[in-house]
Design a protein around this motif. Structure first.
Motif, PDB file in Angstrom:
ATOM      1  N   HIS A   1       1.014  -1.247  -0.010  1.00 51.33           N
ATOM      2  CA  HIS A   1      -0.059  -0.134   0.004  1.00 51.33           C
ATOM      3  C   HIS A   1       0.805   1.205  -0.081  1.00 51.33           C
ATOM      4  O   HIS A   1       0.931   1.974   1.037  1.00 51.33           O
ATOM      5  CB  HIS A   1      -0.962  -0.158   1.347  1.00 51.33           C
ATOM      6  N   ILE A   2       1.519   1.355  -1.020  1.00 50.49           N
ATOM      7  CA  ILE A   2       2.599   2.446  -1.218  1.00 50.49           C
ATOM      8  C   ILE A   2       1.845   3.521  -1.470  1.00 50.49           C
ATOM      9  O   ILE A   2       1.643   4.080  -2.672  1.00 50.49           O
ATOM     10  CB  ILE A   2       3.799   2.246  -2.352  1.00 50.49           C
ATOM     11  N   GLY A   3       1.071   4.066  -0.600  1.00 48.34           N
ATOM     12  CA  GLY A   3       0.032   5.197  -0.751  1.00 48.34           C
ATOM     13  C   GLY A   3       0.070   6.354   0.132  1.00 48.34           C
ATOM     14  O   GLY A   3       1.045   6.623   0.647  1.00 48.34           O
ATOM     15  N   SER A   4      -1.081   7.099   0.521  1.00 49.36           N
ATOM     16  CA  SER A   4      -1.277   8.032   1.568  1.00 49.36           C
ATOM     17  C   SER A   4      -2.445   8.453   1.875  1.00 49.36           C
ATOM     18  O   SER A   4      -3.515   8.087   0.724  1.00 49.36           O
ATOM     19  CB  SER A   4      -0.292   9.270   1.017  1.00 49.36           C
ATOM     20  N   ASN A   5      -2.675   9.057   2.794  1.00 49.35           N
ATOM     21  CA  ASN A   5      -3.751  10.097   2.921  1.00 49.35           C
ATOM     22  C   ASN A   5      -3.402  11.486   2.856  1.00 49.35           C
ATOM     23  O   ASN A   5      -2.563  11.694   3.437  1.00 49.35           O
ATOM     24  CB  ASN A   5      -4.421   9.854   4.374  1.00 49.35           C
ATOM     25  N   ALA A   6      -4.230  12.363   2.241  1.00 54.55           N
ATOM     26  CA  ALA A   6      -4.238  13.834   2.120  1.00 54.55           C
ATOM     27  C   ALA A   6      -5.540  14.326   2.234  1.00 54.55           C
ATOM     28  O   ALA A   6      -6.268  13.605   1.240  1.00 54.55           O
ATOM     29  CB  ALA A   6      -3.354  14.347   0.962  1.00 54.55           C
ATOM     30  N   TRP A   7      -5.749  15.239   2.777  1.00 52.79           N
ATOM     31  CA  TRP A   7      -7.011  15.972   2.571  1.00 52.79           C
ATOM     32  C   TRP A   7      -6.964  17.450   3.235  1.00 52.79           C
ATOM     33  O   TRP A   7      -6.009  17.639   3.921  1.00 52.79           O
ATOM     34  CB  TRP A   7      -8.420  15.281   3.348  1.00 52.79           C
ATOM     35  N   VAL A   8      -8.049  18.321   2.864  1.00 50.30           N
ATOM     36  CA  VAL A   8      -7.924  19.415   3.088  1.00 50.30           C
ATOM     37  C   VAL A   8      -9.449  20.197   2.899  1.00 50.30           C
ATOM     38  O   VAL A   8     -10.228  19.438   2.292  1.00 50.30           O
ATOM     39  CB  VAL A   8      -7.215  20.349   1.938  1.00 50.30           C
ATOM     40  N   VAL A   9      -9.658  20.779   3.957  1.00 49.12           N
ATOM     41  CA  VAL A   9     -11.181  21.737   4.130  1.00 49.12           C
ATOM     42  C   VAL A   9     -10.843  23.067   4.070  1.00 49.12           C
ATOM     43  O   VAL A   9      -9.764  23.430   4.488  1.00 49.12           O
ATOM     44  CB  VAL A   9     -11.794  21.278   5.119  1.00 49.12           C
ATOM     45  N   ASN A  10     -11.961  23.942   3.682  1.00 49.90           N
ATOM     46  CA  ASN A  10     -11.820  25.324   3.474  1.00 49.90           C
ATOM     47  C   ASN A  10     -12.162  25.921   4.896  1.00 49.90           C
ATOM     48  O   ASN A  10     -12.719  25.094   5.601  1.00 49.90           O
ATOM     49  CB  ASN A  10     -12.302  25.870   2.056  1.00 49.90           C
ATOM     50  N   GLY A  11     -12.339  27.102   4.776  1.00 51.34           N
ATOM     51  CA  GLY A  11     -12.680  27.883   6.065  1.00 51.34           C
ATOM     52  C   GLY A  11     -14.075  27.833   6.240  1.00 51.34           C
ATOM     53  O   GLY A  11     -14.494  28.004   7.576  1.00 51.34           O
ATOM     54  N   LYS A  12     -15.175  27.111   5.537  1.00 52.46           N
ATOM     55  CA  LYS A  12     -16.270  27.050   5.578  1.00 52.46           C
ATOM     56  C   LYS A  12     -16.616  26.014   6.575  1.00 52.46           C
ATOM     57  O   LYS A  12     -17.530  25.764   7.340  1.00 52.46           O
ATOM     58  CB  LYS A  12     -17.199  26.654   4.588  1.00 52.46           C
ATOM     59  N   LYS A  13     -15.437  24.937   6.819  1.00 59.88           N
ATOM     60  CA  LYS A  13     -15.606  23.701   7.549  1.00 59.88           C
ATOM     61  C   LYS A  13     -14.717  23.678   8.699  1.00 59.88           C
ATOM     62  O   LYS A  13     -14.282  22.629   9.413  1.00 59.88           O
ATOM     63  CB  LYS A  13     -15.501  22.472   6.757  1.00 59.88           C
ATOM     64  N   THR A  14     -14.240  24.930   9.091  1.00 59.73           N
ATOM     65  CA  THR A  14     -13.306  25.128  10.336  1.00 59.73           C
ATOM     66  C   THR A  14     -13.594  26.047  11.084  1.00 59.73           C
ATOM     67  O   THR A  14     -14.424  27.037  10.982  1.00 59.73           O
ATOM     68  CB  THR A  14     -11.702  25.311   9.725  1.00 59.73           C
ATOM     69  N   GLU A  15     -13.132  25.607  12.433  1.00 54.55           N
ATOM     70  CA  GLU A  15     -13.724  26.835  13.568  1.00 54.55           C
ATOM     71  C   GLU A  15     -12.834  28.099  13.420  1.00 54.55           C
ATOM     72  O   GLU A  15     -13.801  29.052  14.022  1.00 54.55           O
ATOM     73  CB  GLU A  15     -13.227  25.914  14.965  1.00 54.55           C
ATOM     74  N   ASN A  16     -11.979  28.020  12.996  1.00 50.79           N
ATOM     75  CA  ASN A  16     -11.244  29.244  12.778  1.00 50.79           C
ATOM     76  C   ASN A  16     -11.537  30.018  11.489  1.00 50.79           C
ATOM     77  O   ASN A  16     -10.837  31.231  11.253  1.00 50.79           O
ATOM     78  CB  ASN A  16      -9.669  29.299  12.989  1.00 50.79           C
ATOM     79  N   GLY A  17     -12.224  29.607  10.389  1.00 50.36           N
ATOM     80  CA  GLY A  17     -12.533  30.149   9.251  1.00 50.36           C
ATOM     81  C   GLY A  17     -11.358  30.274   8.302  1.00 50.36           C
ATOM     82  O   GLY A  17     -11.547  30.681   6.974  1.00 50.36           O
ATOM     83  N   LYS A  18     -10.560  29.327   8.676  1.00 53.33           N
ATOM     84  CA  LYS A  18      -9.208  29.228   7.546  1.00 53.33           C
ATOM     85  C   LYS A  18      -9.230  27.687   7.377  1.00 53.33           C
ATOM     86  O   LYS A  18      -9.576  26.867   7.919  1.00 53.33           O
ATOM     87  CB  LYS A  18      -7.896  29.737   8.132  1.00 53.33           C
ATOM     88  N   PRO A  19      -8.319  27.409   6.181  1.00 51.85           N
ATOM     89  CA  PRO A  19      -8.425  25.983   5.761  1.00 51.85           C
ATOM     90  C   PRO A  19      -7.543  25.264   6.685  1.00 51.85           C
ATOM     91  O   PRO A  19      -6.471  25.856   7.399  1.00 51.85           O
ATOM     92  CB  PRO A  19      -7.710  25.942   4.407  1.00 51.85           C
ATOM     93  N   ILE A  20      -7.585  23.765   6.964  1.00 46.66           N
ATOM     94  CA  ILE A  20      -6.634  23.021   7.430  1.00 46.66           C
ATOM     95  C   ILE A  20      -6.455  21.904   6.518  1.00 46.66           C
ATOM     96  O   ILE A  20      -7.240  21.151   5.961  1.00 46.66           O
ATOM     97  CB  ILE A  20      -7.618  22.551   8.795  1.00 46.66           C
ATOM     98  N   LEU A  21      -5.198  21.505   6.592  1.00 47.64           N
ATOM     99  CA  LEU A  21      -4.632  20.454   5.434  1.00 47.64           C
ATOM    100  C   LEU A  21      -4.029  19.295   6.287  1.00 47.64           C
ATOM    101  O   LEU A  21      -3.161  19.592   7.289  1.00 47.64           O
ATOM    102  CB  LEU A  21      -3.752  21.160   4.429  1.00 47.64           C
TER     103      LEU A  21
END
Length: 883
Positions: free
Chosen positions: A316-336
């Motif tokens: 499983h030479i793979g990975s996880n990566a995800w990012v959300v924009n500020g609409k889905k965070t408590e502080n209004g900025k993206p989290i990656l």
């Protein structure tokens, strides 16, 4: 005192003295290479003072007045902490292991001299941009200055193996990049393995063992079916568009079969399946698969042995990566978030670093590869990025005809070409004479037939079939400048600049996720995706990609502007976990995508609520939910519900499984029961059919049996279930038998029928091995672990175990997982949450050799700050490099 007792006591005292002496010597050898981390060092090769500041975890913060000094200091720092790791990687790539290990590794040197990563690097260097050459020049000078000034005080491994490192060259950094690409390339393995399956079963029956990816996804980019495709790409030197109908499908019950391209020579003989004017010769397909299985065996086994020797296990030479924009965070900025999945060895594959140069007021932090400059994954003052493997099909085998009148020539279509040859000379430790052999190459790539030492003799005669050779084509043989790509990403301040950098990226093809402080998020595929002509879709059975006889022309690569990408999607988040980028993408990428369960789980969580914090992202990265287990158990429960009832002796285990929450935690006996059931299910479906050797190869890429078994259970009409009863009963019979076999196996290996003693962590452990850790006297000091841990190959917190070894040893120990974890909150992007598997230092007994291991195991994090004022709050060590 009795004479015998007196003798025993004397021997014990002697042994204790010997061990103490060895311990003192080992400690002395190790600690003398604990290099200076504070004070001032006069250095040749820089123009101004550079400060290398380390925190308690040994993370290096490099503050330089100009860019060249910064990269010099990065080279110096990498060598200071990871010199032997860097040296062994370049030796692998160049095929120079025998010089230090002896004849035992001669096969691997022959392999890499044949593949030619080292030769390619020297060729690529001349094509690099002036900027890349400048960066490499500075970095190389830093490495070499450290080697020159510490040649009498080298890390332990050089003393154990009794050699000294050569000077570093810019080409060595290129080799390390290509070696990483090679180790991430598994498409050649799948081609050969499917050849073995066809050779064993015949093509018609073998098709039941070819996996699919479900139509329901998930895919990285969500699109509507009505979305129109872009115009086809024009490849270089072509006058018309390359139009490839690469995806055809047919419904099988509730599943959907996707067909990647099937490649055939223009032979109309034998049984053919035709639809829409396409004539497909099944005899030719079958014969080509069989040829590959026979003639490619030496290559396959040599690469497999090399990977085992250096602990590059797991698939499983793979990975996880995800990012959300500020609409889905408590502080209004993206989290990656990002966590690449690689083999877990010592030292870590990653080196945490922060680079600042006052010349451009540039600050970038994250993860670097020892032996190469810049930051591969990380964050600067404006953007953050992560990456996962695209799982692309970037290799092709060609079966080429030799000229019957002159076996030093080969044919492609109607043209004849001479075989290129080069005599390679390998120095072997302990032997006076070098080992000389001849590498053969073609216009398409190197000849890999009969790739073993015993078959070469001194000349490496072409002793393959009298009329043909097997050639490997890999995208990594073509030039690309990954270092300039990453350099531009390090300095990027916008989505446009980020993509401009990635347009130069070639190997390994990857998914990149992006976020910036302005609130934007994005996704971009980067790398070489091959275009092939003479390709058609099979219409009545799934057949993996397989090229043959040179009739499939490589016509170029998909243009960067046509690679899948997405910017600020309406769903407010992006998830990539080695799932396909796009459902209806018009170009063939691969048939090796991972099972959908990691992507499904991440997507499920991100959909479940409107707001997230960085701390909640930690919980996602360490999540042990097994959605595959949930799916398998639904079929298992159905199988017992339709039966006359579960045997009384097995009822308590069945009831425990029914109450299970599908969490693969280390304290769960239900997780162990499921794992044993799953292993027996694959064994009952495939082992008797394939035989042990082919079975082991079939289940090595774990996503193959997983995806295929899901296909079979969903279809519920496979001949693999056949035992003369009706189809539903057949499936249920296999499921019931596998469950009972799994319980019986656990009783035998544990010596008890009490499932309270079957905790998953007792069977599922990680031992991170040093390349010299196989030596018993060194293993206890060099290796890290074993540690008990939860997870599996399909949980977000990946902890993949081999499907063959539990049948042999009774344990489910794993060697592959999250090689690092990173979370960046863009509202405070100057502080990255990070962790690696071992520690920054490659020096055994150093305080930073293993100090992050238990933190990684327990889902804890450290941090890297690129805010100097925040850094000053930590306990620091400062080393000044002065010109």
């Amino acid at each position: 005192m009795h004479p015998v007792l007196k003798t025993i006591i004397g021997l014990l005292i002697l042994l204790i003295a010997v061990f103490i002496t060895l311990g003192v010597l080992f400690s002395d050898l190790t600690q003398r290479s604990f290099y200076e981390e504070t004070g001032t060092v006069k250095v040749e090769g820089i123009t101004d003072t550079v400060n290398v500041i380390r925190n308690n975890f040994g993370v290096a913060h490099i503050y330089a007045r100009n860019e060249r000094d910064m990269y010099f200091a990065q080279g110096y720092t990498h060598a200071q902490d990871r010199l032997w790791q860097m040296d062994i990687m370049r030796r692998v790539a160049e095929g120079r292991l025998s010089e230090i290990y002896g004849r035992d590794v001669l096969d691997y040197d022959v392999l890499f001299r044949t593949i030619g990563i080292g030769k390619s690097a020297y060729s690529f260097y001349n094509q690099l941009s002036p900027k890349t050459k400048s960066i490499l020049d500075s970095y190389t000078k830093g490495v070499n200055y450290f080697i020159q000034t510490h040649i009498k005080n080298l890390p332990l491994e050089f003393d154990v193996l009794n050699y000294k490192p050569d000077e570093w060259k810019p080409e060595h950094s290129l080799m390390i990049v290509r070696l990483m690409g090679w180790d991430l390339n598994l498409s050649w393995y799948a081609d050969y393995m499917f050849g073995e399956v066809v050779n064993k079963l015949g093509l018609e029956r073998a098709k039941e063992l070819f996996p699919i990816y479900p139509e329901t996804g998930p895919f990285v980019i969500h699109t509507n079916k009505e979305t129109e495709k872009k115009d086809s790409v024009k490849t270089k030197n072509e006058k018309k568009d390359v139009t490839l109908n690469l995806f055809q499908g047919q419904r099988d019950g509730n599943s959907f079969t996707q067909y990647p391209p099937l490649v055939l020579p223009p032979d109309k003989s034998g049984r053919s399946a035709s639809k829409g004017g396409n004539n497909i010769s099944y005899n030719v397909i079958e014969n080509n698969y069989k040829s590959l299985a026979v003639e490619g065996a030496d290559f396959f086994n040599t690469v497999k042995n090399y990977r085992n020797y250096f602990g590059i296990e797991g698939s499983h030479i793979g990975s996880n990566a995800w990012v959300v924009n500020g609409k889905k965070t408590e502080n209004g900025k993206p989290i990656l978030a990002n966590d690449p999945h690689l083999s877990l060895s010592v030292p870590s594959k990653w080196y945490e670093i922060h680079l600042y140069n006052d010349q451009y007021k540039s600050s970038v932090a994250g993860y670097s590869l020892p032996g190469t400059p810049a930051v591969v994954i990380g964050s600067n003052n404006v953007i953050s990025w992560g990456m996962t493997s695209l799982m692309s099909d970037d290799s092709d085998f060609y079966i080429l005809q030799l000229d019957s009148s002159n076996r030093t020539k080969y044919k492609i279509k109607d043209a004849t070409y001479p075989l290129d040859s080069l005599v390679e000379s390998i120095k072997v430790k302990g032997e006076n004479d070098s080992y000389d052999f001849t590498c053969y190459t073609t216009r398409l790539g190197p000849v890999i037939s009969n790739l073993n030492v015993s078959g070469f003799g001194r000349k490496r005669e072409l002793r393959t079939s009298p009329d043909k050779i097997i050639v490997l084509r890999w995208t990594g043989f073509d030039f690309s400048d990954e270092l300039e790509a990453i350099y531009k990403v390090n300095y990027a301040k916008s989505w446009t600049e980020f993509r401009n950098g990635l347009s130069l990226f070639g190997v390994p093809p990857s998914n990149f996720v992006y976020a910036d402080t302005s609130g934007n998020i994005g996704y971009q595929v980067a790398g070489k995706i091959s275009l092939r002509n003479n390709v058609t879709g099979a219409d009545n059975g799934y057949i993996p990609t397989y090229t043959s006889m040179g009739t499939v022309d490589f016509t170029g690569y998909v243009h960067f502007d046509e690679l899948p990408n997405e910017y600020n999607p309406q769903k407010d988040y992006i998830v990539t976990a080695n799932n396909p980028p796009l459902k209806d993408y018009k170009y063939y990428i691969s048939d090796l995508f991972e099972p959908p369960y990691r992507a499904m789980r991440i997507d499920e969580i991100l959909k479940s609520r409107g707001s997230f914090s960085a701390d909640e992202f930690k919980l996602i990265q360490t999540d042990f939910m097994n959605l595959l287990a949930k799916q398998y158990c639904e079929y298992l429960f159905e199988a017992f519900r339709d039966s006359v009832g579960i045997p009384m002796d097995y009822r308590k285990y069945y009831e425990l499984l029914k109450k299970w929450d599908y969490q693969m935690t280390a304290f769960s006996p239900a997780a162990t029961i499921f794992a044993a059931f799953e292993i027996q299910l694959y064994k009952n479906l495939y082992m008797n059919l394939l035989g042990k050797d082919v079975y082991d190869n079939y289940v090595f890429i774990q996503n193959v049996p997983v995806r295929n078994t899901v296909k079979l259970l969903t279809k519920n009409n496979s001949w693999l279930f056949s035992d003369g009863q009706n189809e539903t009963t057949n499936r249920n019979f296999i499921l019931r038998k596998s469950f009972i076999d799994g319980i019986d196996e656990l009783k035998e290996i544990s010596g008890t029928d009490d499932y309270n003693n079957w905790l998953w962590g007792n069977y599922h452990k990680i031992l991170m091995q040093h390349p010299l850790g196989q030596v018993p006297a060194l293993g206890g000091i060099l290796n890290i672990g074993p540690y008990e841990m939860g997870g599996s190959g399909v949980t977000v917190n990946n902890a993949e175990y081999n499907f063959s070894k539990p049948l042999e040893s009774g344990n489910f120990n794993f060697t592959l997982g999250a090689s690092m974890r990173m979370i960046v909150d863009l509202s405070k992007n100057k502080n990255l949450l990070t962790i690696i598997t071992t520690g920054q230092s490659g020096q055994p007994l150093h305080p930073n050799y293993r100090d992050q291991s238990r933190l990684w195991l327990n889902g804890e994090y450290t941090s890297i700050t690129i805010d100097f004022n925040e850094l000053l709050k930590e306990e620091l060590k400062v080393l000044k490099l002065e010109p």
